[in-house]
Design a protein around this motif. Structure first.
Motif, PDB file in Angstrom:
ATOM      1  N   ILE A  11      56.010  63.846  41.353  1.00  0.00           N
ATOM      2  CA  ILE A  11      55.374  63.234  41.405  1.00  0.00           C
ATOM      3  C   ILE A  11      54.317  63.495  39.686  1.00  0.00           C
ATOM      4  N   ILE A  12      53.989  65.421  39.716  1.00  0.00           N
ATOM      5  CA  ILE A  12      53.844  65.915  39.133  1.00  0.00           C
ATOM      6  C   ILE A  12      54.287  65.936  37.249  1.00  0.00           C
ATOM      7  N   LEU A  13      55.987  65.527  37.196  1.00  0.00           N
ATOM      8  CA  LEU A  13      56.653  65.869  36.312  1.00  0.00           C
ATOM      9  C   LEU A  13      56.823  64.365  35.844  1.00  0.00           C
ATOM     10  N   ALA A  14      57.017  63.646  36.751  1.00  0.00           N
ATOM     11  CA  ALA A  14      57.043  62.121  36.716  1.00  0.00           C
ATOM     12  C   ALA A  14      55.432  61.718  35.708  1.00  0.00           C
ATOM     13  N   GLY A  15      54.682  62.107  36.365  1.00  0.00           N
ATOM     14  CA  GLY A  15      53.510  61.658  35.339  1.00  0.00           C
ATOM     15  C   GLY A  15      53.752  62.485  34.366  1.00  0.00           C
ATOM     16  N   ILE A  16      53.756  63.252  34.298  1.00  0.00           N
ATOM     17  CA  ILE A  16      53.753  64.575  32.192  1.00  0.00           C
ATOM     18  C   ILE A  16      55.144  63.460  31.778  1.00  0.00           C
ATOM     19  N   PHE A  17      56.263  62.546  32.628  1.00  0.00           N
ATOM     20  CA  PHE A  17      57.154  62.000  32.034  1.00  0.00           C
ATOM     21  C   PHE A  17      56.341  60.801  31.625  1.00  0.00           C
ATOM     22  N   ILE A  18      56.135  59.890  32.069  1.00  0.00           N
ATOM     23  CA  ILE A  18      55.950  58.720  31.867  1.00  0.00           C
ATOM     24  C   ILE A  18      54.842  58.570  31.077  1.00  0.00           C
ATOM     25  N   THR A  19      53.050  59.522  30.823  1.00  0.00           N
ATOM     26  CA  THR A  19      52.903  59.405  29.962  1.00  0.00           C
ATOM     27  C   THR A  19      52.915  59.922  28.573  1.00  0.00           C
ATOM     28  N   ASN A  20      53.717  60.422  28.071  1.00  0.00           N
ATOM     29  CA  ASN A  20      54.484  61.299  27.663  1.00  0.00           C
ATOM     30  C   ASN A  20      55.457  60.239  26.410  1.00  0.00           C
ATOM     31  N   THR A  53      62.768  66.038  31.415  1.00  0.00           N
ATOM     32  CA  THR A  53      63.944  65.371  31.585  1.00  0.00           C
ATOM     33  C   THR A  53      64.854  66.304  32.286  1.00  0.00           C
ATOM     34  N   ASP A  54      64.846  67.344  31.693  1.00  0.00           N
ATOM     35  CA  ASP A  54      65.926  68.339  32.226  1.00  0.00           C
ATOM     36  C   ASP A  54      65.319  69.652  33.704  1.00  0.00           C
ATOM     37  N   LEU A  55      63.671  69.475  33.710  1.00  0.00           N
ATOM     38  CA  LEU A  55      63.164  70.159  34.788  1.00  0.00           C
ATOM     39  C   LEU A  55      63.461  69.101  36.483  1.00  0.00           C
ATOM     40  N   ILE A  56      63.294  67.386  35.876  1.00  0.00           N
ATOM     41  CA  ILE A  56      64.083  66.364  37.168  1.00  0.00           C
ATOM     42  C   ILE A  56      65.329  66.429  37.915  1.00  0.00           C
ATOM     43  N   ASN A  57      65.957  67.138  36.902  1.00  0.00           N
ATOM     44  CA  ASN A  57      67.414  66.954  36.880  1.00  0.00           C
ATOM     45  C   ASN A  57      67.326  68.023  37.197  1.00  0.00           C
ATOM     46  N   GLU A  58      66.727  69.072  37.169  1.00  0.00           N
ATOM     47  CA  GLU A  58      67.200  70.418  38.182  1.00  0.00           C
ATOM     48  C   GLU A  58      67.313  70.315  38.971  1.00  0.00           C
ATOM     49  N   TYR A  59      66.136  70.195  39.277  1.00  0.00           N
ATOM     50  CA  TYR A  59      65.480  69.621  40.662  1.00  0.00           C
ATOM     51  C   TYR A  59      65.521  68.632  42.310  1.00  0.00           C
ATOM     52  N   PHE A  60      66.076  67.624  40.978  1.00  0.00           N
ATOM     53  CA  PHE A  60      66.010  66.069  41.714  1.00  0.00           C
ATOM     54  C   PHE A  60      67.980  65.791  41.849  1.00  0.00           C
ATOM     55  N   GLY A  61      68.668  65.735  40.334  1.00  0.00           N
ATOM     56  CA  GLY A  61      69.492  65.186  40.248  1.00  0.00           C
ATOM     57  C   GLY A  61      69.171  64.051  39.290  1.00  0.00           C
ATOM     58  N   LYS A  62      70.506  63.352  38.841  1.00  0.00           N
ATOM     59  CA  LYS A  62      70.901  62.396  38.027  1.00  0.00           C
ATOM     60  C   LYS A  62      70.338  61.194  38.437  1.00  0.00           C
ATOM     61  N   GLN A  63      70.159  61.317  39.777  1.00  0.00           N
ATOM     62  CA  GLN A  63      69.368  59.886  40.267  1.00  0.00           C
ATOM     63  C   GLN A  63      67.396  59.950  40.270  1.00  0.00           C
ATOM     64  N   GLY A  64      67.513  61.020  40.541  1.00  0.00           N
ATOM     65  CA  GLY A  64      65.701  60.829  40.387  1.00  0.00           C
ATOM     66  C   GLY A  64      65.655  60.586  38.788  1.00  0.00           C
ATOM     67  N   VAL A  65      66.331  61.271  37.744  1.00  0.00           N
ATOM     68  CA  VAL A  65      65.568  61.175  36.555  1.00  0.00           C
ATOM     69  C   VAL A  65      66.545  59.708  36.087  1.00  0.00           C
TER      70      VAL A  65
END
Length: 216
Positions: A11-20, A53-65
């Motif tokens: 959720i935190i990474l998604a918020g940073i991602f969307i905001t930027n 993007t890379d942090l989400i990919n690292e922990y949540f995989g390609k579907q997460g990204v």
């Protein structure tokens, strides 16, 4: 409700991602000059998008990204729809500190620029996740810098040419030489910034690992 620390991290990474990503689209119409080079102001928040993007990919995989990228593209489109109607509504004459003309100058990007930027965003994200996972399959959990920088090298090359091609080359605003020059200039700056920010990937990785595994 969020049940695990990993869900909170997403959720935190998604918020940073969307905001930027949304911010980059809104400020991208302003051009700045760095020495002899002309760049979009959107170059400021995009490197943060690469890192997340890379942090989400690292922990949540390609579907997460991919899932988050599609949601973000939808939110960017929604943002421009709201701006479209906001530009159609007249300001309160003599009261509003911002005139409709000034508002349009800032937010009234052409349809091709909007289409080009959203298309380039999705293409770059899907390429980034593909190359990231390719390098991860080859290196395992080692060499985080390689899959992070390597995926950016390929994805941002395509991104730079797609957005410029749709927004400026196809409508005839840029000549072929200008298209190639400006695309390569933007790509070079994105690549340099991505390399310089590589330590932030490791910092983010360290903080996430520490948070997730603390007191487990």
């Amino acid at each position: 409700m969020l049940r695990t620390k990993k869900e909170i991290v997403y959720i935190i990474l998604a918020g940073i991602f969307i905001t930027n990503a949304v911010t980059a689209e809104l400020i991208g119409g302003k051009l700045i000059q760095v020495g002899p080079f002309v760049l979009s102001m959107g170059i400021l928040p995009w490197p943060i998008v690469f890192i997340v993007t890379d942090l989400i990919n690292e922990y949540f995989g390609k579907q997460g990204v991919k899932r988050l990228s599609l949601i973000t593209a939808g939110l960017i489109s929604y943002c421009f729809i709201i701006l479209f109607f906001a530009m159609k509504i007249p300001e309160a004459k003599g009261i509003s500190p911002v005139s409709n003309e000034a508002f349009k100058q800032v937010f009234g990007q052409s349809n091709l620029i909007i289409i080009g930027s959203i298309t380039a965003f999705l293409v770059a994200q899907f390429l980034d996740v593909t190359f990231f996972n390719y390098f991860k399959e080859k290196t395992g959990d080692k060499m985080l810098w390689l899959r992070s920088t390597g995926s950016t090298v390929f994805s941002q090359l395509i991104d730079s040419f797609v957005v410029g091609g749709i927004a400026f080359y196809l409508p005839g605003i840029w000549t072929t030489s200008q298209y190639i020059e400006f695309s390569f200039t933007g790509y070079a700056f994105k690549l340099v910034i991505a390399v310089l920010l590589t330590p932030l990937i490791y910092l983010g990785h360290y903080l996430i690992e520490k948070y997730i595994h603390n007191n487990e």
